[in-house]
Design a protein around this motif. Structure first.
Motif, PDB file in Angstrom:
ATOM      1  N   GLU A   4      -2.547   5.659   0.317  1.00  0.00           N
ATOM      2  CA  GLU A   4      -3.554   4.643   0.624  1.00  0.00           C
ATOM      3  C   GLU A   4      -3.599   4.357   2.118  1.00  0.00           C
ATOM      4  O   GLU A   4      -4.686   4.200   2.705  1.00  0.00           O
ATOM      5  CB  GLU A   4      -3.255   3.369  -0.161  1.00  0.00           C
ATOM      6  N   LEU A   5      -2.446   4.301   2.749  1.00  0.00           N
ATOM      7  CA  LEU A   5      -2.419   4.083   4.202  1.00  0.00           C
ATOM      8  C   LEU A   5      -3.025   5.254   4.943  1.00  0.00           C
ATOM      9  O   LEU A   5      -3.771   5.076   5.915  1.00  0.00           O
ATOM     10  CB  LEU A   5      -0.978   3.844   4.663  1.00  0.00           C
TER      11      LEU A   5
ATOM     12  N   PHE B 178      -6.688   5.058   4.777  1.00  0.00           N
ATOM     13  CA  PHE B 178      -7.173   4.039   5.715  1.00  0.00           C
ATOM     14  C   PHE B 178      -7.187   4.579   7.136  1.00  0.00           C
ATOM     15  O   PHE B 178      -8.164   4.405   7.870  1.00  0.00           O
ATOM     16  CB  PHE B 178      -6.301   2.793   5.623  1.00  0.00           C
TER      17      PHE B 178
ATOM     18  N   ARG C 219     -10.691  -1.385   4.719  1.00  0.00           N
ATOM     19  CA  ARG C 219     -11.560  -0.227   4.516  1.00  0.00           C
ATOM     20  C   ARG C 219     -13.005  -0.669   4.301  1.00  0.00           C
ATOM     21  O   ARG C 219     -13.947   0.037   4.702  1.00  0.00           O
ATOM     22  CB  ARG C 219     -11.054   0.631   3.359  1.00  0.00           C
TER      23      ARG C 219
ATOM     24  N   PHE D 239      -0.514  -1.182  12.515  1.00  0.00           N
ATOM     25  CA  PHE D 239      -0.787  -1.430  11.106  1.00  0.00           C
ATOM     26  C   PHE D 239       0.429  -1.194  10.227  1.00  0.00           C
ATOM     27  O   PHE D 239       0.613  -1.881   9.215  1.00  0.00           O
ATOM     28  CB  PHE D 239      -1.972  -0.578  10.643  1.00  0.00           C
TER      29      PHE D 239
ATOM     30  N   LEU E 182       1.045  -3.652   5.171  1.00  0.00           N
ATOM     31  CA  LEU E 182      -0.163  -3.972   4.417  1.00  0.00           C
ATOM     32  C   LEU E 182       0.029  -3.780   2.922  1.00  0.00           C
ATOM     33  O   LEU E 182       0.697  -2.849   2.480  1.00  0.00           O
ATOM     34  CB  LEU E 182      -1.313  -3.072   4.887  1.00  0.00           C
TER      35      LEU E 182
ATOM     36  N   GLU F 106      -5.109  -5.777   1.080  1.00  0.00           N
ATOM     37  CA  GLU F 106      -5.400  -5.822   2.521  1.00  0.00           C
ATOM     38  C   GLU F 106      -5.997  -4.501   2.999  1.00  0.00           C
ATOM     39  O   GLU F 106      -6.937  -4.492   3.815  1.00  0.00           O
ATOM     40  CB  GLU F 106      -4.115  -6.153   3.282  1.00  0.00           C
ATOM     41  N   VAL F 107      -5.472  -3.396   2.496  1.00  0.00           N
ATOM     42  CA  VAL F 107      -6.035  -2.095   2.863  1.00  0.00           C
ATOM     43  C   VAL F 107      -7.470  -1.984   2.360  1.00  0.00           C
ATOM     44  O   VAL F 107      -8.365  -1.489   3.062  1.00  0.00           O
ATOM     45  CB  VAL F 107      -5.168  -0.947   2.303  1.00  0.00           C
ATOM     46  N   ARG F 108      -7.717  -2.487   1.146  1.00  0.00           N
ATOM     47  CA  ARG F 108      -9.068  -2.439   0.585  1.00  0.00           C
ATOM     48  C   ARG F 108     -10.039  -3.247   1.454  1.00  0.00           C
ATOM     49  O   ARG F 108     -11.173  -2.818   1.721  1.00  0.00           O
ATOM     50  CB  ARG F 108      -9.040  -2.976  -0.838  1.00  0.00           C
TER      51      ARG F 108
ATOM     52  N   ALA G   1       0.842  -1.194   0.000  1.00  0.00           N
ATOM     53  CA  ALA G   1       0.000   0.000   0.000  1.00  0.00           C
ATOM     54  C   ALA G   1       0.878   1.245   0.000  1.00  0.00           C
ATOM     55  O   ALA G   1       1.906   1.301   0.677  1.00  0.00           O
ATOM     56  CB  ALA G   1      -0.907  -0.006   1.227  1.00  0.00           C
TER      57      ALA G   1
END
Length: 268
Positions: free
Chosen positions: A201-202, A205, A249, A235, A240, A244-246, A197
């Motif tokens: 993106e992190l 999240f 979320r 995290f 991630l 995994e982030v998707r 990620a």
């Protein structure tokens, strides 16, 4: 003193260039030209090439090239800019190497965690900077404000004096180990995992995580900063990937939806 065999320019470096090419070392207000040369040597030894100098007190000179010990190409290609803001303008992730300080509230990482985060971001396409301050005074407050997180080298508290070039060597070593580990994971069975990620993106999240915790009144009136700092560390250690982030979320979206429905029932 050279602690290994003479460099062989024909020996290929197995380090993949993708992530490493997006990592830069930034030296702010360097006072001794010799440290610039030693830092260039540290970069080249660890497979890095990008050195940025912010307003050095003295330009690289003969002493710099002597201490670069063959890393002349890194030193000659060093970019000189007047401000840290200009040095990191195109960066998505900026990590400042500094002594512990309560003056600026920044998440803090040790060198290994910081390198993992930096390489993961670079592998995802982000430009990443690791920033080092002046030999005597380090980074100033306004410079630390430009950093997303701090790196603290856990030196002996009874004698924590660490030369600038030595600090650069510590961090560049950890960067190389993180790049090599990523290369090994990519070639291992099951190594075709989704890309790591990105910083953006992190951060998206973490913002949604904060909103979800507020929606369920997780903090019970307490200030959320301490809990969020701890959750961020958890995290970030998990390294991630995009999928995994998707998934996380998606879970948070359901948490927020259920909290909204519960609120509507309570009002009804």
């Amino acid at each position: 003193m050279n602690t290994g065999p003479a460099p062989n320019p024909t020996t290929p470096d197995p380090t993949p260039s993708g992530a490493a090419a997006r990592l830069r070392i930034v030296l702010v207000g360097t006072q001794h030209p010799g440290n610039i040369g030693s830092a260039a040597r540290a970069l080249k030894t660890m497979g890095l090439e990008r050195l940025v100098l912010v307003a050095p007190e003295k330009a690289p000179n003969a002493e710099s090239y002597a201490l670069a010990a063959g890393a002349d190409d890194v030193l000659a290609a060093a970019v000189v800019v007047p401000t840290l803001a200009e040095a990191v303008a195109d960066c998505t992730l900026v990590l400042g190497c500094t002594a512990r300080s309560r003056r600026i509230a920044l998440d803090e990482h040790d060198p290994r965690d910081a390198a993992g985060r930096a390489v993961a971001a670079a592998a995802g396409g982000a430009e990443v900077a690791l920033v080092f301050g002046r030999e005597r005074t380090g980074l100033e407050n306004d410079e630390l404000q430009l950093c997303h997180a701090a790196i603290h080298i856990p030196a002996n508290p009874g004698y924590s004096s660490l030369n600038l070039a030595a600090a650069v060597q510590v961090l560049t070593y950890e960067l190389r180990m993180a790049v090599l580990a990523m290369a090994g994971a990519a070639t291992a069975p099951g190594g075709d995992r989704d890309p790591p990620a990105s910083h953006a993106e992190l951060e998206g999240f973490f913002a949604q995580l904060g909103d979800a915790l507020d929606a369920i009144d997780f903090h019970k009136g307490r200030a959320p900063e301490s809990a969020m700092r701890k959750l961020r560390r958890i995290f970030l250690r998990a390294d991630l990937d995009v999928r995994e982030v998707r998934i996380l979320r998606g879970v948070l979206a359901d948490v927020e939806r259920m909290a909204m429905l519960a609120g509507q029932r309570d009002r009804g």
